[in-house]
Write a protein that holds these residues in place. Structure first.
Motif, PDB file in Angstrom:
ATOM      1  N   GLN A 107       0.848  -1.186   0.000  1.00  0.00           N
ATOM      2  CA  GLN A 107       0.000   0.000   0.000  1.00  0.00           C
ATOM      3  C   GLN A 107       0.888   1.242   0.000  1.00  0.00           C
ATOM      4  O   GLN A 107       1.818   1.339   0.793  1.00  0.00           O
ATOM      5  CB  GLN A 107      -0.865  -0.028   1.258  1.00  0.00           C
ATOM      6  CG  GLN A 107      -1.784   1.132   1.393  1.00  0.00           C
ATOM      7  CD  GLN A 107      -2.677   0.983   2.613  1.00  0.00           C
ATOM      8  OE1 GLN A 107      -2.723  -0.056   3.253  1.00  0.00           O
ATOM      9  NE2 GLN A 107      -3.388   2.044   2.936  1.00  0.00           N
ATOM     10  N   PHE A 109       2.120   5.012   0.794  1.00  0.00           N
ATOM     11  CA  PHE A 109       1.932   5.902   1.940  1.00  0.00           C
ATOM     12  C   PHE A 109       1.187   7.145   1.475  1.00  0.00           C
ATOM     13  O   PHE A 109       1.649   7.865   0.587  1.00  0.00           O
ATOM     14  CB  PHE A 109       3.285   6.283   2.544  1.00  0.00           C
ATOM     15  CG  PHE A 109       3.159   7.161   3.757  1.00  0.00           C
ATOM     16  CD1 PHE A 109       2.675   6.655   4.951  1.00  0.00           C
ATOM     17  CD2 PHE A 109       3.505   8.506   3.702  1.00  0.00           C
ATOM     18  CE1 PHE A 109       2.549   7.468   6.071  1.00  0.00           C
ATOM     19  CE2 PHE A 109       3.385   9.322   4.811  1.00  0.00           C
ATOM     20  CZ  PHE A 109       2.912   8.796   5.999  1.00  0.00           C
ATOM     21  N   LYS A 116       6.849  10.829   4.988  1.00  0.00           N
ATOM     22  CA  LYS A 116       7.169   9.570   4.318  1.00  0.00           C
ATOM     23  C   LYS A 116       8.674   9.291   4.383  1.00  0.00           C
ATOM     24  O   LYS A 116       9.092   8.197   4.742  1.00  0.00           O
ATOM     25  CB  LYS A 116       6.702   9.636   2.860  1.00  0.00           C
ATOM     26  CG  LYS A 116       6.952   8.390   2.052  1.00  0.00           C
ATOM     27  CD  LYS A 116       6.394   8.624   0.647  1.00  0.00           C
ATOM     28  CE  LYS A 116       6.582   7.466  -0.271  1.00  0.00           C
ATOM     29  NZ  LYS A 116       6.012   7.728  -1.605  1.00  0.00           N
ATOM     30  N   TYR A 120       8.031   7.615   8.160  1.00  0.00           N
ATOM     31  CA  TYR A 120       7.429   6.358   7.726  1.00  0.00           C
ATOM     32  C   TYR A 120       8.475   5.359   7.219  1.00  0.00           C
ATOM     33  O   TYR A 120       8.525   4.221   7.695  1.00  0.00           O
ATOM     34  CB  TYR A 120       6.371   6.626   6.651  1.00  0.00           C
ATOM     35  CG  TYR A 120       5.747   5.378   6.093  1.00  0.00           C
ATOM     36  CD1 TYR A 120       4.839   4.645   6.843  1.00  0.00           C
ATOM     37  CD2 TYR A 120       6.079   4.921   4.815  1.00  0.00           C
ATOM     38  CE1 TYR A 120       4.265   3.490   6.342  1.00  0.00           C
ATOM     39  CE2 TYR A 120       5.507   3.769   4.308  1.00  0.00           C
ATOM     40  CZ  TYR A 120       4.609   3.063   5.073  1.00  0.00           C
ATOM     41  OH  TYR A 120       4.052   1.913   4.578  1.00  0.00           O
ATOM     42  N   LEU A 183      -0.490   4.633   8.402  1.00  0.00           N
ATOM     43  CA  LEU A 183      -1.208   4.353   7.145  1.00  0.00           C
ATOM     44  C   LEU A 183      -2.726   4.483   7.274  1.00  0.00           C
ATOM     45  O   LEU A 183      -3.384   4.907   6.328  1.00  0.00           O
ATOM     46  CB  LEU A 183      -0.885   2.935   6.660  1.00  0.00           C
ATOM     47  CG  LEU A 183       0.441   2.705   5.950  1.00  0.00           C
ATOM     48  CD1 LEU A 183       0.638   1.226   5.675  1.00  0.00           C
ATOM     49  CD2 LEU A 183       0.523   3.500   4.671  1.00  0.00           C
ATOM     50  N   HIS A 184      -3.266   4.074   8.416  1.00  0.00           N
ATOM     51  CA  HIS A 184      -4.730   3.925   8.501  1.00  0.00           C
ATOM     52  C   HIS A 184      -5.420   4.850   9.482  1.00  0.00           C
ATOM     53  O   HIS A 184      -6.645   4.935   9.483  1.00  0.00           O
ATOM     54  CB  HIS A 184      -5.082   2.479   8.826  1.00  0.00           C
ATOM     55  CG  HIS A 184      -4.628   1.515   7.791  1.00  0.00           C
ATOM     56  ND1 HIS A 184      -5.289   1.332   6.606  1.00  0.00           N
ATOM     57  CD2 HIS A 184      -3.518   0.717   7.719  1.00  0.00           C
ATOM     58  CE1 HIS A 184      -4.640   0.438   5.864  1.00  0.00           C
ATOM     59  NE2 HIS A 184      -3.567   0.075   6.519  1.00  0.00           N
TER      60      HIS A 184
END
Length: 187
Positions: A107, A109, A116, A120, A183-184
């Motif tokens: 997935q 970012f 990022k 991340y 991410l979520h």
């Protein structure tokens, strides 16, 4: 009772590690076509990250319980907790790889480029690195536990390797939850 031939622990660790990591790298590298897995509705694919964060949290709990149990001398509870941790890890990996193959890759970012690059990716890299390192350590510790009776297990590297594996496993699962949140939840 001996379940794993003692002289085979090292070779089984190597073979299982190589096969497991080959499957993971093949899936992550897009080498496994999506036609090799059953088609699932979008809601199933979208629910896998949420299920995996629950599995990760449960694994953190079972690893912690296992660690505490062995420190208190409760070998039976330790064994149950660590086998449960391994089953949770296998379930996590199965769901993760299924989603990876079914959707055609990782997935992306969705957050800002700065986050990022500097947050991340470093967290994700450490998470992945530790997960890779854990594979042979966990196999080795489990295979030793299956190859020796409890009274002889203390003369092996099981405790030393197990401490390292459990520590890295806890960090990897924890960082996986941070990746999920980025991410979520956050983005």
């Amino acid at each position: 009772m001996e379940y794993v031939p003692r002289e085979r622990v090292n070779i089984l660790t190597a073979v299982l590690s190589i096969v497991s990591l080959a499957i993971v790298f093949a899936a992550a590298g897009g080498r496994i076509p999506s036609s090799t897995v059953p088609i699932a509705p979008d809601w199933v694919l979208e629910s896998i990250p949420h299920l995996n964060v629950i599995i990760s949290a449960a694994a953190i709990g079972t690893i912690s319980i296992g660690w505490r149990a062995i420190r208190r001398g409760n070998v039976g509870r330790h064994r149950l907790a660590m086998v449960t941790s391994f089953v949770l890890f296998a379930a996590f990996l199965t769901f993760y790889l299924y989603r990876l193959v079914a959707t055609g890759g990782p997935q992306p970012f969705p957050g800002p480029q700065t986050i990022k690059q500097f947050v991340y990716y470093p967290i994700l890299a450490i998470h992945i690195f530790l997960a890779i390192v854990c594979v042979p350590l966990v196999y080795y510790a489990l295979l030793l536990a299956g190859a020796y009776p409890i009274d002889e297990l203390y003369r092996t590297n099981h405790a030393r390797v197990g401490r390292i594996a459990a520590s890295l496993w806890l960090i990897s699962f924890s960082l996986g939850i941070v990746v999920y949140v980025l991410l979520h939840v956050v983005y």
